[in-house]
Write an enzyme that holds these catalytic residues in place. Structure first.
Site, PDB file in Angstrom:
ATOM      1  N   CYS A  32      -4.271  11.645   4.112  1.00  0.00           N
ATOM      2  CA  CYS A  32      -4.247  10.518   5.051  1.00  0.00           C
ATOM      3  C   CYS A  32      -5.518  10.494   5.899  1.00  0.00           C
ATOM      4  O   CYS A  32      -5.821  11.458   6.604  1.00  0.00           O
ATOM      5  CB  CYS A  32      -3.015  10.615   5.947  1.00  0.00           C
ATOM      6  SG  CYS A  32      -3.014   9.343   7.222  1.00  0.00           S
ATOM      7  N   CYS A  35      -4.881  10.847   9.927  1.00  0.00           N
ATOM      8  CA  CYS A  35      -4.343  12.064  10.526  1.00  0.00           C
ATOM      9  C   CYS A  35      -5.477  12.826  11.220  1.00  0.00           C
ATOM     10  O   CYS A  35      -6.656  12.575  10.961  1.00  0.00           O
ATOM     11  CB  CYS A  35      -3.701  12.937   9.439  1.00  0.00           C
ATOM     12  SG  CYS A  35      -1.938  12.573   9.192  1.00  0.00           S
ATOM     13  N   HIS A  96       1.897  11.487  11.756  1.00  0.00           N
ATOM     14  CA  HIS A  96       1.853  10.669  10.547  1.00  0.00           C
ATOM     15  C   HIS A  96       3.111   9.818  10.341  1.00  0.00           C
ATOM     16  O   HIS A  96       3.035   8.691   9.847  1.00  0.00           O
ATOM     17  CB  HIS A  96       1.638  11.586   9.334  1.00  0.00           C
ATOM     18  CG  HIS A  96       1.458  10.859   8.047  1.00  0.00           C
ATOM     19  ND1 HIS A  96       0.253  10.294   7.682  1.00  0.00           N
ATOM     20  CD2 HIS A  96       2.330  10.577   7.047  1.00  0.00           C
ATOM     21  CE1 HIS A  96       0.391   9.707   6.499  1.00  0.00           C
ATOM     22  NE2 HIS A  96       1.635   9.863   6.091  1.00  0.00           N
ATOM     23  N   ASN A 136       0.347  -4.597  10.868  1.00  0.00           N
ATOM     24  CA  ASN A 136       1.088  -4.871   9.637  1.00  0.00           C
ATOM     25  C   ASN A 136       1.925  -3.639   9.367  1.00  0.00           C
ATOM     26  O   ASN A 136       1.388  -2.537   9.331  1.00  0.00           O
ATOM     27  CB  ASN A 136       0.140  -5.064   8.445  1.00  0.00           C
ATOM     28  CG  ASN A 136      -0.777  -6.254   8.629  1.00  0.00           C
ATOM     29  OD1 ASN A 136      -0.424  -7.215   9.304  1.00  0.00           O
ATOM     30  ND2 ASN A 136      -1.950  -6.186   8.031  1.00  0.00           N
ATOM     31  N   HIS A 147       0.366   5.826   7.956  1.00  0.00           N
ATOM     32  CA  HIS A 147       0.154   6.347   9.313  1.00  0.00           C
ATOM     33  C   HIS A 147       0.221   5.182  10.316  1.00  0.00           C
ATOM     34  O   HIS A 147      -0.374   4.140  10.072  1.00  0.00           O
ATOM     35  CB  HIS A 147      -1.214   7.034   9.361  1.00  0.00           C
ATOM     36  CG  HIS A 147      -1.386   7.923  10.531  1.00  0.00           C
ATOM     37  ND1 HIS A 147      -1.436   9.288  10.430  1.00  0.00           N
ATOM     38  CD2 HIS A 147      -1.493   7.631  11.845  1.00  0.00           C
ATOM     39  CE1 HIS A 147      -1.586   9.802  11.642  1.00  0.00           C
ATOM     40  NE2 HIS A 147      -1.612   8.814  12.516  1.00  0.00           N
ATOM     41  N   HIS A 149      -0.529   2.513  12.640  1.00  0.00           N
ATOM     42  CA  HIS A 149      -1.799   1.970  13.122  1.00  0.00           C
ATOM     43  C   HIS A 149      -1.760   0.456  13.104  1.00  0.00           C
ATOM     44  O   HIS A 149      -0.905  -0.150  12.465  1.00  0.00           O
ATOM     45  CB  HIS A 149      -2.960   2.458  12.250  1.00  0.00           C
ATOM     46  CG  HIS A 149      -3.012   1.814  10.892  1.00  0.00           C
ATOM     47  ND1 HIS A 149      -2.101   2.108   9.893  1.00  0.00           N
ATOM     48  CD2 HIS A 149      -3.848   0.880  10.373  1.00  0.00           C
ATOM     49  CE1 HIS A 149      -2.388   1.387   8.816  1.00  0.00           C
ATOM     50  NE2 HIS A 149      -3.439   0.633   9.076  1.00  0.00           N
ATOM     51  N   GLN A 151      -4.640  -3.152  13.791  1.00  0.00           N
ATOM     52  CA  GLN A 151      -6.031  -3.578  13.661  1.00  0.00           C
ATOM     53  C   GLN A 151      -6.354  -4.552  14.785  1.00  0.00           C
ATOM     54  O   GLN A 151      -5.457  -5.158  15.364  1.00  0.00           O
ATOM     55  CB  GLN A 151      -6.241  -4.245  12.306  1.00  0.00           C
ATOM     56  CG  GLN A 151      -5.839  -3.312  11.169  1.00  0.00           C
ATOM     57  CD  GLN A 151      -6.032  -3.935   9.806  1.00  0.00           C
ATOM     58  OE1 GLN A 151      -7.155  -4.224   9.428  1.00  0.00           O
ATOM     59  NE2 GLN A 151      -4.954  -4.144   9.095  1.00  0.00           N
TER      60      GLN A 151
HETATM   61 ZN   LIG Z   1      -1.536  10.347   8.673  1.00  0.00          ZN
END
Ligand SMILES: [Zn+2]
Length: 331
Positions: A32, A35, A96, A136, A147, A149, A151
């Site tokens: 990932c 991470c 994660h 998203n 993970h 997140h 944008q």
């Molecule tokens: Zn991750």
């Protein structure tokens, strides 16, 4: 190919970023890129062993402050321009497997602060006219990294859907002299059937005419053009309502509900329709668009929606709101 092409038959620009096809697609947990970088392990995109929230430039941006020249020549029929703009990644946690629901209100409060800061900073860039943070979530939405997140995009113009919304607000204002968002909030509070959460500063509700059955909108009660104008107390509450929204979504069908979350604010450039000001037309709001209409069924953009832009929705917004309210009542 990295450029913006104009379609004179639709009056819309489309950005092309064919280099993005090589971007990381659903890597294993061990690989990932979001991470932490751990001692003795290959570096990830985040050069830290632990962090709360991190923001950095997307390595595979579709819009860039220093874009390459277009590959095709512009003509009178087909204008073409470099794909100016910004694409940032915002990592919500170093965990994660976390989600906004599991991270909790305090972390979302920090996100609100970061969204407000990036809105101000990106909005000052010469090629940015509209800043939109979004998340998203879920593979059905096209997420390529699990993970947690989001944008933040800085667009070089006011994007078509946003412009359409602002033009609708301008027409309503011309007709009635009022801000449509004030009337929408008053109506939700008077009617109450579509109200999901009520705060001192905001209301969270299912819109009157949903395109996706379980859409939610979190809107300030008063006229607030962007996160910049939201004071600390109201930011606390916004974080709380976002947390309630994602918790109710996760309880709705018993699995983490995929969604698109977007934060709409005042444009940071360009000219408002009718010579008015963006401030008068803009209302801060957080919108959630979940594609599920039932636990095992997705709302696809099919013939009528995709080809005609005419949505047909098969869940009554009043029923959707009742279900979302009940999720948290029953927990
Ligand atoms: Zn991750």
């Amino acid at each position: 190919v990295s450029e913006r092409r104009y379609d004179p038959t639709t009056d819309e620009w489309v950005a092309f970023a064919t280099h993005r096809q090589t971007r990381t697609f659903l890597p294993s947990r061990a690989e990932c890129p979001l991470c932490p970088t751990l001692p003795g392990r290959p570096p990830t995109e985040v050069d830290r062993t632990a962090y709360d929230v991190v923001v950095f430039d997307n390595r595979f941006p579709s819009l860039s402050p220093d874009p390459p020249q277009p590959d095709v020549a512009a003509t009178e029929l087909y204008p073409v321009e470099p794909a100016y703009g910004r694409c940032e990644v915002i990592v919500f946690s170093d965990q994660h497997d976390a989600t906004l629901a599991s991270l909790g209100r305090e972390r979302i409060r920090l996100l609100v602060e970061v969204w407000a800061d990036r809105y101000a900073i990106l909005g000052r860039e010469p090629h940015v006219q509209y800043v939109m943070p979004f998340e998203n979530r879920g593979e059905v939405i096209g997420v390529t990294l699990h993970h947690p997140h989001g944008q933040i995009y800085g667009y070089s113009d006011v994007p078509p859907k946003v412009l359409q919304h602002l033009q609708a607000v301008a027409r309503y204002r011309e007709r009635t002299g009022r801000l449509v968002w004030t009337d929408v909030v008053d109506d939700v509070l008077a009617d109450r059937r579509r109200l999901v959460f009520e705060g001192r500063h905001h209301v969270a509700f299912v819109p009157f005419a949903t395109r996706f059955p379980y859409e939610l909108q979190i809107v300030p009660r008063r006229h607030v053009p962007s996160l910049r104008e939201l004071d600390a107390d109201a930011r606390d509450e916004l974080a709380e309502l976002v947390h309630l929204a994602v918790r109710s979504y996760d309880g709705l069908f018993g699995f983490p509900l995929p969604y698109v979350m977007a934060i709409y604010s005042r444009p940071t450039g360009g000219t408002a329709p009718g010579g008015g000001s963006w401030d008068d037309l803009s209302q801060l709001r957080v919108n959630f668009f979940p594609p599920h209409r039932e636990a095992t069924k997705l709302k696809y953009l099919a013939g009528s929606e995709l080809a005609a832009g005419a949505f047909i929705t098969d869940v009554a917004p009043e029923d959707a709101a009742e279900r979302l309210r009940k999720v948290l009542e029953e927990q």
